[in-house]
Design an enzyme around this catalytic site. Structure first.
Site, PDB file in Angstrom:
ATOM      1  N   CYS A 107      -2.231   9.253   2.150  1.00 55.57           N
ATOM      2  CA  CYS A 107      -1.903   8.644   0.862  1.00 55.57           C
ATOM      3  C   CYS A 107      -2.931   9.047  -0.177  1.00 55.57           C
ATOM      4  CB  CYS A 107      -1.834   7.130   0.998  1.00 55.57           C
ATOM      5  SG  CYS A 107      -3.284   6.429   1.772  1.00 55.57           S
TER       6      CYS A 107
ATOM      7  N   GLU B   5       0.886  -1.179   0.000  1.00 56.48           N
ATOM      8  CA  GLU B   5       0.000   0.000   0.000  1.00 56.48           C
ATOM      9  C   GLU B   5       0.912   1.214   0.000  1.00 56.48           C
ATOM     10  OE1 GLU B   5      -3.265   0.069  -0.119  1.00 56.48           O
ATOM     11  OE2 GLU B   5      -3.887  -1.941   0.456  1.00 56.48           O
TER      12      GLU B   5
HETATM   13  P1  NAD Z   1       8.212   5.417   4.551  1.00 55.62           P
HETATM   14  O1  NAD Z   1       8.283   4.674   3.276  1.00 55.62           O
HETATM   15  O2  NAD Z   1       9.291   6.370   4.864  1.00 55.62           O
HETATM   16  O3  NAD Z   1       8.140   4.383   5.778  1.00 55.62           O
HETATM   17  C1  NAD Z   1       7.077   3.458   5.874  1.00 55.62           C
HETATM   18  C2  NAD Z   1       7.474   2.325   6.788  1.00 55.62           C
HETATM   19  O4  NAD Z   1       8.435   1.509   6.127  1.00 55.62           O
HETATM   20  C3  NAD Z   1       8.131   2.772   8.100  1.00 55.62           C
HETATM   21  O5  NAD Z   1       7.613   2.000   9.152  1.00 55.62           O
HETATM   22  C4  NAD Z   1       9.578   2.444   7.886  1.00 55.62           C
HETATM   23  O6  NAD Z   1      10.230   2.197   9.104  1.00 55.62           O
HETATM   24  C5  NAD Z   1       9.459   1.183   7.044  1.00 55.62           C
HETATM   25  N1  NAD Z   1      10.653   0.793   6.280  1.00 55.62           N
HETATM   26  C6  NAD Z   1      11.434   1.550   5.490  1.00 55.62           C
HETATM   27  N2  NAD Z   1      12.453   0.817   4.976  1.00 55.62           N
HETATM   28  C7  NAD Z   1      12.309  -0.445   5.450  1.00 55.62           C
HETATM   29  C8  NAD Z   1      13.040  -1.660   5.305  1.00 55.62           C
HETATM   30  N3  NAD Z   1      14.137  -1.722   4.561  1.00 55.62           N
HETATM   31  N4  NAD Z   1      12.598  -2.758   5.931  1.00 55.62           N
HETATM   32  C9  NAD Z   1      11.478  -2.725   6.690  1.00 55.62           C
HETATM   33  N5  NAD Z   1      10.751  -1.595   6.894  1.00 55.62           N
HETATM   34  C10 NAD Z   1      11.156  -0.465   6.276  1.00 55.62           C
HETATM   35  O7  NAD Z   1       6.781   6.172   4.560  1.00 55.62           O
HETATM   36  P2  NAD Z   1       6.219   7.212   5.605  1.00 55.62           P
HETATM   37  O8  NAD Z   1       6.912   8.518   5.420  1.00 55.62           O
HETATM   38  O9  NAD Z   1       6.145   6.622   6.965  1.00 55.62           O
HETATM   39  O10 NAD Z   1       4.695   7.351   5.097  1.00 55.62           O
HETATM   40  C11 NAD Z   1       4.308   8.147   4.025  1.00 55.62           C
HETATM   41  C12 NAD Z   1       4.139   7.340   2.761  1.00 55.62           C
HETATM   42  O11 NAD Z   1       3.247   6.255   2.981  1.00 55.62           O
HETATM   43  C13 NAD Z   1       3.506   8.149   1.632  1.00 55.62           C
HETATM   44  O12 NAD Z   1       4.138   7.812   0.431  1.00 55.62           O
HETATM   45  C14 NAD Z   1       2.060   7.682   1.644  1.00 55.62           C
HETATM   46  O13 NAD Z   1       1.394   7.865   0.408  1.00 55.62           O
HETATM   47  C15 NAD Z   1       2.221   6.241   1.991  1.00 55.62           C
HETATM   48  N6  NAD Z   1       1.005   5.659   2.548  1.00 55.62           N
HETATM   49  C16 NAD Z   1       0.292   4.808   1.763  1.00 55.62           C
HETATM   50  C17 NAD Z   1      -0.906   4.283   2.230  1.00 55.62           C
HETATM   51  C18 NAD Z   1      -1.739   3.379   1.362  1.00 55.62           C
HETATM   52  O14 NAD Z   1      -2.619   2.711   1.896  1.00 55.62           O
HETATM   53  N7  NAD Z   1      -1.515   3.317   0.060  1.00 55.62           N
HETATM   54  C19 NAD Z   1      -1.349   4.588   3.522  1.00 55.62           C
HETATM   55  C20 NAD Z   1      -0.578   5.448   4.300  1.00 55.62           C
HETATM   56  C21 NAD Z   1       0.598   5.976   3.799  1.00 55.62           C
END
Ligand code: NAD
Length: 504
Positions: free
Chosen positions: A295, A261
């Site tokens: 998102c 997602e």
């Molecule tokens: P991010 O990608 O920086 O982090 C998301 C999560 O991924 C965090 O918990 C982070 O610790 C984890 N992560 C990162 N690298 C990893 C790895 N190598 N291994 C395991 N975990 C890892 O995103 P963010 O800044 O927290 O959130 C914003 C983003 O999320 C935006 O792009 C938004 O559109 C998206 N989002 C999407 C949805 C959806 O349902 N499509 C919902 C909410 C947010």
């Protein structure tokens, strides 16, 4: 320390709060959780190590062997109580979300309500994990499919829905008979701890500690360990496309399953026939709500040329009236961005917009006060500007003009992301055209409703760089289960399919 934090068991002097179901005593480094409204540290969290993770996954596997044997409706009974516990703590959890990620009060509480709704939905689902039956081509044979749980599910969550995104996954995964490990964003770890405690207490009460597990750790060690771990058959990851691309590749490399997602770049089209008052409210909430950090936030607006001038003028005036400030105060509609890095990202995007010829109609700068506050921004832009194709996680709205609906739809689709989309129109033909197979290419397509604020009854998710995953309602539960096709022969012959003979 605020009362609601005490009631949720979060104390500044209790940094070891990251321990999971109480059986891991974490010794890792401490990471502060900061209030984006003031910049003050709320509390610190001690991070888990890879060894801690290993202990947790072993326990989750052990408990899975028993949990899957509990009949699904009985699992649902526990989830019903989880829903009650979340209801009871809705105000406190909502206040913590407001404090830790800066959502206004109604959105913080609304997020917890979404988790309650997910618990309710999962109770019903626990009696409806249905398979199909098929007619066999062979006499005295019966065919059917059934669904079994997968095992330990890894749940990675973004900062912006620190409670509900977990619940979308956890309630369904638990109803399906899985155990799980939640690795939340370090930007919202206190909400994760409090949410875990509230829900896990119900499982513990019924002797089911170890179904829900929390591991708070660095991406580089604990995160990588989890996504590479063959003991975790499904990784459900919510976050940026950058993160999802990496996680997706790593999990595919071990032939595991991924539910992704990821980011959106959502658009609203406003036709000349639209109810413009309705459209104005839909656009304003979509673009400015949650400070543009959903998102599904509206990032692009296509206005029919005949209404563009007047509509833009009204939108700019509405933006300039939006009360911005402490999100816990009543009347405030927009709080801060999550942190200083997010403000820097916003400022960089504004500089790039100017370089690429965008005209800033309102906003475009940070607010002159403590905390990570910026002004919501409207940009008169051209769809060919490269920045318009990127998701900047901040309240920046690009406005374009169009003449033909088909051109607007084509431009709306001409981005890498495919999450949410909307049209405001009173034309039945335009609405159906937008929803048709040559219309919006997004996972979510709305008419006379903005791009954000989905209900949990439908399947939530998007196409293309949004990752293709679906969560919450409809048949999304299938992602958390494995399908087994069964053929039973109750006759005395052994006929082979397709008329093949093999007589010995
Ligand atoms: P991010 O990608 O920086 O982090 C998301 C999560 O991924 C965090 O918990 C982070 O610790 C984890 N992560 C990162 N690298 C990893 C790895 N190598 N291994 C395991 N975990 C890892 O995103 P963010 O800044 O927290 O959130 C914003 C983003 O999320 C935006 O792009 C938004 O559109 C998206 N989002 C999407 C949805 C959806 O349902 N499509 C919902 C909410 C947010």
């Amino acid at each position: 320390m605020s009362n609601f934090l005490n009631r949720l068991g979060i104390e500044a002097s209790n940094p070891g709060a990251a321990s999971t179901s109480g059986f891991v005593d974490t010794k890792g480094r401490e990471v502060p959780s900061t209030d984006p409204t003031t910049g003050d540290v709320i509390a610190s969290v001690r991070l888990c190590s890879v060894d801690d993770y290993d202990t947790i996954v072993n326990e989750a596997q052990r408990v899975f062997a028993e949990w899957r044997m509990l009949p699904a409706p009985k699992r649902g009974e526990i989830l019903r109580e989880v829903g009650e516990a979340l209801r009871e703590h809705k105000t406190d959890l909502g206040a913590l979300i407001t404090r830790e990620v800066g959502k206004v009060t109604s959105e913080g509480e609304g997020e917890v309500q979404e988790s309650v709704d997910m618990a309710d939905l999962a109770v019903g689902m626990s009696r409806q994990l249905n398979g199909l039956t098929m007619h066999s081509e062979r006499a005295s044979h019966r065919m059917y499919e059934q669904w079994h749980p997968l095992g330990v599910v890894g749940i990675i969550t973004a900062f912006n829905f620190p409670n509900a995104v977990w619940a979308w996954n956890a309630m369904v995964a638990a109803a399906a008979g899985n155990t799980m490990i939640w690795k939340p964003s370090l930007k919202a770890s206190l909400t994760a701890i409090a949410t875990h405690r509230v829900c896990d207490a119900v499982f513990q009460k019924h002797g089911w500690g170890g179904v829900l597990n929390l591991v708070i750790g660095d991406d580089a060690d604990v995160g990588e360990a989890m996504i590479r771990d063959r003991r975790v058959p499904l990784i459900s990851a919510t976050g940026s496309t950058r993160m999802g691309r990496h996680v997706g590749q790593v999990v595919a490399g071990r032939l595991g399953r991924c539910l992704l997602e990821l980011g959106g770049n959502n658009a609203i089209i406003v036709e000349k026939s639209a109810d413009l008052d309705l459209a104005l409210r839909g656009v304003a909430f979509g673009a400015v709500g949650t400070a543009g950090q959903r998102c599904t936030s509206t990032r692009r607006l296509f206005l029919h040329r005949s209404i563009a001038g007047e509509f833009t003028k009204r939108l700019v005036a509405a933006y300039e009236r939006i009360p911005i400030g402490d999100p816990s105060q009543s009347g405030i509609l927009m709080g801060p961005l999550i942190d200083e890095d997010a403000v820097v990202m916003y400022e960089k995007a504004i500089a790039t917009i100017r370089e690429q010829g965008g005209q800033i109609l309102t906003g475009g700068e940070r607010l002159d006060r403590a905390g990570s506050f910026v002004k919501p921004t409207i940009v008169k832009a051209d769809p060919s500007m490269p920045i318009c194709k990127h998701e900047t996680f901040a309240p920046i709205l690009y406005v374009f003009e169009y003449d033909e609906l088909n051109d607007a739809i084509a431009q709306q689709n001409d981005v890498d992301q495919g999450l949410s989309s909307a049209i405001f129109t009173d034309s039945f033909r335009s609405a159906e055209s937008f929803l048709s197979h040559r219309g919006s290419d997004c996972g979510i397509a709305n008419v006379n409703i903005g791009t954000s604020g989905a209900e949990i009854g439908g399947a939530f998710g998007g196409e293309k760089d949004t990752g293709g995953g679906r969560e919450a309602g409809s048949d999304s539960w299938k992602a958390y289960m494995r399908r087994q096709t069964c053929t039973l022969n109750w006759g005395t012959d052994l006929p082979l399919a397709q008329g093949v003979t093999f007589d010995i």
